[in-house]
Design a protein around this motif. Sequence first.
Motif, PDB file in Angstrom:
ATOM      1  N   TRP A  36       0.847  -1.180   0.000  1.00 15.59           N
ATOM      2  CA  TRP A  36       0.000   0.000   0.000  1.00 15.59           C
ATOM      3  C   TRP A  36       0.887   1.237   0.000  1.00 15.59           C
ATOM      4  N   PHE A  37       0.534   2.176  -0.840  1.00 12.66           N
ATOM      5  CA  PHE A  37       1.157   3.488  -0.878  1.00 12.66           C
ATOM      6  C   PHE A  37       0.056   4.526  -0.675  1.00 12.66           C
ATOM      7  N   ARG A  38       0.467   5.754  -0.415  1.00 11.33           N
ATOM      8  CA  ARG A  38      -0.524   6.831  -0.307  1.00 11.33           C
ATOM      9  C   ARG A  38       0.063   8.125  -0.858  1.00 11.33           C
ATOM     10  N   GLU A  46       3.954   7.973  -1.308  1.00 10.02           N
ATOM     11  CA  GLU A  46       4.857   7.407  -0.318  1.00 10.02           C
ATOM     12  C   GLU A  46       4.444   6.003   0.096  1.00 10.02           C
ATOM     13  N   VAL A  48       3.601   2.869   2.440  1.00 11.76           N
ATOM     14  CA  VAL A  48       2.892   2.691   3.712  1.00 11.76           C
ATOM     15  C   VAL A  48       3.214   1.335   4.327  1.00 11.76           C
ATOM     16  N   TYR A  60       6.520  -1.798   7.602  1.00  8.91           N
ATOM     17  CA  TYR A  60       5.711  -0.591   7.635  1.00  8.91           C
ATOM     18  C   TYR A  60       6.595   0.657   7.691  1.00  8.91           C
ATOM     19  N   THR A  61       6.073   1.728   7.169  1.00  4.76           N
ATOM     20  CA  THR A  61       6.740   2.993   7.387  1.00  4.76           C
ATOM     21  C   THR A  61       6.539   3.385   8.854  1.00  4.76           C
ATOM     22  N   VAL A  64       3.161   4.739  10.468  1.00  3.96           N
ATOM     23  CA  VAL A  64       1.963   3.925  10.686  1.00  3.96           C
ATOM     24  C   VAL A  64       2.246   2.685  11.524  1.00  3.96           C
ATOM     25  N   PHE A  68      -1.356   0.485  11.795  1.00  2.00           N
ATOM     26  CA  PHE A  68      -1.851  -0.165  10.575  1.00  2.00           C
ATOM     27  C   PHE A  68      -1.365  -1.609  10.546  1.00  2.00           C
ATOM     28  N   MET A  83      -6.575  -0.007   9.368  1.00  2.00           N
ATOM     29  CA  MET A  83      -6.021   1.260   9.840  1.00  2.00           C
ATOM     30  C   MET A  83      -6.759   1.670  11.109  1.00  2.00           C
ATOM     31  N   ASP A  90      -3.044  11.172   8.078  1.00  2.00           N
ATOM     32  CA  ASP A  90      -3.221   9.965   7.266  1.00  2.00           C
ATOM     33  C   ASP A  90      -4.093  10.235   6.042  1.00  2.00           C
ATOM     34  N   TYR A  94      -5.130   6.281  -1.183  1.00  2.00           N
ATOM     35  CA  TYR A  94      -4.372   5.071  -0.895  1.00  2.00           C
ATOM     36  C   TYR A  94      -4.415   4.147  -2.117  1.00  2.00           C
TER      37      TYR A  94
END
Length: 124
Positions: A36-38, A46, A48, A60-61, A64, A68, A83, A90, A94
Amino acid sequence: QVQLVESGGGLVQAGDSLRLSCAASGGIFSSFSMAWFRQAPGKEREFVAVISRNGHSTYYTDAVEGRFTISRDIAKNTVLLQMNSLKPEDTAVYYCASSRLGTLVVTTNAYEYWGQGTQVTVSS
């Protein structure tokens, strides 16, 4: 041709939870790592979260981590992003993405296929 379709976005208040879903078709789901990116307005896309081919490894970044959770259902060709404790920061579109590399990569250029995105908005 792999197709990815996200769902589950919406408008929530700070502290609420949402679960995003990504349905995959057109490929061998278990051969891809999934992520997953957002992307927030005016910002770059970026990373996620990412999950390995077999679902046994995740990454995970920092923003989060602990809030998450990424998971995958290989039988249903689906990737989920649970989430919790959502924050206004946030807020973003996404995107679900797949990578043939199969490893826990975090850069956008490692992912060949992308979904259309789902909007998540968190109000304060």
